[in-house]
Design a protein around this motif. Structure first.
Motif, PDB file in Angstrom:
ATOM      1  N   THR A   6     -34.062  29.091   2.330  1.00 55.61           N
ATOM      2  CA  THR A   6     -33.296  28.041   3.008  1.00 55.61           C
ATOM      3  C   THR A   6     -31.798  28.301   3.022  1.00 55.61           C
ATOM      4  O   THR A   6     -31.042  27.519   3.603  1.00 55.61           O
ATOM      5  CB  THR A   6     -33.544  26.672   2.324  1.00 55.61           C
ATOM      6  N   ARG A  44     -33.170  27.082  11.454  1.00 56.26           N
ATOM      7  CA  ARG A  44     -33.746  26.074  10.568  1.00 56.26           C
ATOM      8  C   ARG A  44     -33.318  24.670  10.967  1.00 56.26           C
ATOM      9  O   ARG A  44     -34.093  23.718  10.863  1.00 56.26           O
ATOM     10  CB  ARG A  44     -33.378  26.401   9.122  1.00 56.26           C
ATOM     11  N   ARG A  45     -32.093  24.535  11.480  1.00 60.85           N
ATOM     12  CA  ARG A  45     -31.643  23.229  11.955  1.00 60.85           C
ATOM     13  C   ARG A  45     -32.390  22.843  13.230  1.00 60.85           C
ATOM     14  O   ARG A  45     -32.754  21.680  13.428  1.00 60.85           O
ATOM     15  CB  ARG A  45     -30.133  23.271  12.212  1.00 60.85           C
ATOM     16  N   SER A  67     -24.798  24.262   0.336  1.00 61.11           N
ATOM     17  CA  SER A  67     -25.858  24.446   1.312  1.00 61.11           C
ATOM     18  C   SER A  67     -25.726  23.444   2.451  1.00 61.11           C
ATOM     19  O   SER A  67     -25.294  22.307   2.270  1.00 61.11           O
ATOM     20  CB  SER A  67     -27.222  24.282   0.637  1.00 61.11           C
ATOM     21  N   GLU A  68     -26.127  23.887   3.644  1.00 57.31           N
ATOM     22  CA  GLU A  68     -26.092  23.020   4.817  1.00 57.31           C
ATOM     23  C   GLU A  68     -27.187  21.960   4.752  1.00 57.31           C
ATOM     24  O   GLU A  68     -27.096  20.914   5.387  1.00 57.31           O
ATOM     25  CB  GLU A  68     -26.273  23.866   6.073  1.00 57.31           C
ATOM     26  N   PHE A  69     -28.231  22.228   3.974  1.00 52.71           N
ATOM     27  CA  PHE A  69     -29.399  21.360   3.970  1.00 52.71           C
ATOM     28  C   PHE A  69     -29.484  20.525   2.691  1.00 52.71           C
ATOM     29  O   PHE A  69     -29.120  20.980   1.612  1.00 52.71           O
ATOM     30  CB  PHE A  69     -30.673  22.201   4.125  1.00 52.71           C
ATOM     31  N   SER A  70     -29.986  19.313   2.848  1.00 53.51           N
ATOM     32  CA  SER A  70     -30.192  18.440   1.697  1.00 53.51           C
ATOM     33  C   SER A  70     -31.405  18.921   0.912  1.00 53.51           C
ATOM     34  O   SER A  70     -32.198  19.737   1.405  1.00 53.51           O
ATOM     35  CB  SER A  70     -30.424  17.003   2.171  1.00 53.51           C
ATOM     36  N   LEU A  92     -38.300  22.672   4.611  1.00 52.03           N
ATOM     37  CA  LEU A  92     -38.106  24.011   5.162  1.00 52.03           C
ATOM     38  C   LEU A  92     -38.867  25.079   4.386  1.00 52.03           C
ATOM     39  O   LEU A  92     -39.249  26.105   4.952  1.00 52.03           O
ATOM     40  CB  LEU A  92     -36.616  24.357   5.187  1.00 52.03           C
ATOM     41  N   GLU A 128     -34.490  18.239   2.856  1.00 51.20           N
ATOM     42  CA  GLU A 128     -34.688  19.181   3.959  1.00 51.20           C
ATOM     43  C   GLU A 128     -35.139  20.539   3.450  1.00 51.20           C
ATOM     44  O   GLU A 128     -35.985  21.196   4.055  1.00 51.20           O
ATOM     45  CB  GLU A 128     -33.390  19.321   4.769  1.00 51.20           C
ATOM     46  N   LYS A 129     -34.583  20.961   2.314  1.00 48.07           N
ATOM     47  CA  LYS A 129     -34.989  22.244   1.731  1.00 48.07           C
ATOM     48  C   LYS A 129     -36.472  22.243   1.388  1.00 48.07           C
ATOM     49  O   LYS A 129     -37.173  23.245   1.578  1.00 48.07           O
ATOM     50  CB  LYS A 129     -34.168  22.542   0.481  1.00 48.07           C
ATOM     51  N   LEU A 136     -35.726  21.468  12.150  1.00 46.79           N
ATOM     52  CA  LEU A 136     -35.636  20.106  11.602  1.00 46.79           C
ATOM     53  C   LEU A 136     -35.369  19.075  12.688  1.00 46.79           C
ATOM     54  O   LEU A 136     -35.967  17.997  12.697  1.00 46.79           O
ATOM     55  CB  LEU A 136     -34.526  20.041  10.540  1.00 46.79           C
TER      56      LEU A 136
END
Length: 538
Positions: A19, A49-50, A2-5, A12, A8-9, A53
């Motif tokens: 996510t 989503r980025r 996943s692009e998100f930690s 989101l 961050e998930k 954030l």
């Protein structure tokens, strides 16, 4: 991966329905933030989503601020329509996005731009273009991938040389910019204020890059993956799903299923019929219409079709008849107790010279293109036969208050070569790209005519017809001839105006703000106005 930690998930999850998937619903509670996200989305390489954030999370007023900027800077009035259910789709082809945008009523779209964003980035070492799973299982897979890769290679390697050429041909030193000290327009070399110099470079770099990308977009194949945000009501979404479910392309069928899942999180009760017994019956009906049309079309005599661009007015009524109806409609509201038929019969008896004066007086009331002609001007229609490059069609396709029918995208109608390609001695490679595409397309089309569309470049000419009333013609022509518009569609809109003016010289006076000029840097003056407004809202 996943692009998100995980952190961050967790954040989101309160603002987006998932996510990880490429299709998701925007559930952030503030409507203003939803609309701003959708609009910001069309001018950035970041995924939504980025963007949230990085730009929205730490600033609770970011949505309101962005709304103000978008409406002022870009004049994007469609942003004000955003509401109800909103869906974002990332990584769909330019074939699928056009199918979605065929839906005219109840839906609004904001799509990734080809003039603000370069399309040459790779993900995991691969260019971002659609690989149809059915096609990838066939003997055509390697040829298809090779052709698309070649198109992207030529596009990518041409970006910097084209930007360099544009900036050499149109050097910043020849243009004037506003001096903040005295408010006067001055040549770049005369600017002294550091902020003025910075603003001038921003204006110039933006307009020259847009010019270069406008020239090169014809190299992109229709398989190019784009992003689109959709705002609409449940009824419109339900019909969209029905259309996608009935498609012969797996991409569009899969999109229908994904969109349905996400809409179920927000407006489930409004889209529940899209694929049930009712929906499947409607899908069958739509497919039966296509089958019948295909059968009947075989009976038509076959003739060679032009391999050049066409903009031709092919159907319209006499100007006298049109004036009678328009004048009657304009009088109707203020003629109590009189039927339309009675008014029409009376108007027919008015001398033609007086009718012309009535039309001219209505035209004089318009002070700018935002003053739309009254609904009375919807009483006459024009049908145009159009064969324009697919890249240009993508812009015209966004006009929804008209009837537009189109065919499959092919290589049968030739392609356009911008003059700058020849000037920079890129013509050989450009032609090689188009020839490779045509060869691969012809191989695939014999068995997979719809999937073959994916390989076709934006530069290839595309046939469609457009039927629109005079009121909508005024809107389309005036909008698409503005200086900042793409040169391709400006010329087509100008040709449309010339032909309407020839057919209806009196009625054409209502189209007061058609710009018939040519421009060097299409975005330059617009970028200057945008920068000035930007300064004023800081």
């Amino acid at each position: 991966m996943s692009e998100f930690s995980d952190k961050e998930k967790k954040i989101l999850a309160d603002h987006f329905s998932n996510t990880d998937d490429s299709v998701f619903a925007i559930i952030t509670p503030r409507q203003v933030d939803r609309g701003a996200l959708m609009s910001r989305y069309s001018r950035t390489d970041k995924n939504m989503r980025r963007v949230f954030l990085d730009e929205f999370l730490k600033n609770e007023n970011r949505g309101e601020e962005f709304y103000n900027r978008v409406l002022i800077e870009y004049g994007d009035d469609s942003v004000a329509e955003l509401g109800e259910a909103q869906i974002a789709i990332e990584g769909l082809s330019n074939i699928a996005v056009k199918k979605i945008e065929d839906r005219r009523i109840g839906l609004s779209y904001l799509e990734k731009s080809s003039r603000y964003v370069t399309w040459n980035k790779k993900v995991n070492g691969e260019y971002r273009f659609y690989r149809d799973p059915d096609l990838m299982k066939t003997k055509f897979a390697d040829d298809y991938i090779d052709a698309c890769n070649f198109s992207f290679d030529v596009y990518s390697k041409s970006i910097e040389p084209m930007i360099k050429y544009v900036r050499e041909k149109f050097p910043i030193e020849k243009y004037t910019f506003k001096d903040s000290n005295d408010g006067k327009e001055k040549l770049f070399s005369k600017l002294k204020n550091e902020q003025d110099i910075k603003s001038a470079n921003m204006i110039y770099n933006g307009s020259t890059k847009a010019k270069a990308l406008d020239i090169l977009r014809g190299l992109l194949p229709a398989s190019t993956l784009t992003n689109v945000g959709i705002t609409g009501n449940g009824r419109a979404f339900e019909y969209l799903l029905t259309i996608l479910y009935s498609s012969n392309l797996k991409e569009e069928q899969d999109l229908a299923s994904k969109i349905k899942v996400e809409l179920d999180t927000t407006i489930k009760s409004f889209v529940r019929r899209s694929n049930d017994k009712y929906g499947k019956a409607l899908q069958d009906y739509l497919n039966d219409i296509k089958k019948l049309a295909k059968k009947n079309a075989k009976e038509l005599s076959q003739k060679n079709i032009s391999t050049k661009s066409i903009t031709k007015l092919v159907e319209y009524e006499s100007e006298t008849s049109a004036m009678n109806k328009i004048i009657s409609a304009s009088l109707y509201e203020q003629s109590p107790s009189l039927t339309y038929k009675i008014i029409l019969d009376a108007v027919k008896k008015i001398p033609v010279t007086k009718k012309k004066k009535i039309i001219e007086s209505l035209a004089k009331l318009r002070k700018n293109r935002r003053h739309r002609p009254s609904r009375a001007f919807e009483m006459t229609n024009y049908t145009f036969d159009l064969i324009n490059n697919f890249g240009m069609f993508r812009d015209f396709h966004r006009h929804r208050a008209l009837t537009l029918e189109r065919q499959l995208l092919t290589t049968d109608h030739g392609y356009v070569t911008p003059k700058e390609i020849s000037i920079l001695n890129m013509e050989k490679e450009y032609k090689e790209c188009m020839d490779k595409t045509k060869n691969v397309f012809n191989k695939i089309r014999t068995k997979y005519p719809e999937q073959a569309q994916y390989v076709v470049n934006f530069a290839y000419n595309y046939p469609y017809f457009m039927r629109l009333n005079l009121r909508e013609a005024a809107h389309l022509i005036e909008l698409r001839t503005v200086p900042q518009g793409h040169v391709d569609y400006r010329k087509v809109a100008q040709d449309m105006f010339k032909q309407i003016n020839k057919a209806h010289p009196t009625l054409a006076k209502i189209i007061k703000f058609a710009d018939m000029n040519e421009y060097e840097l299409e975005r330059f003056e617009s970028e200057k106005r945008t920068e000035e407004k930007r300064k004023n809202i800081k």
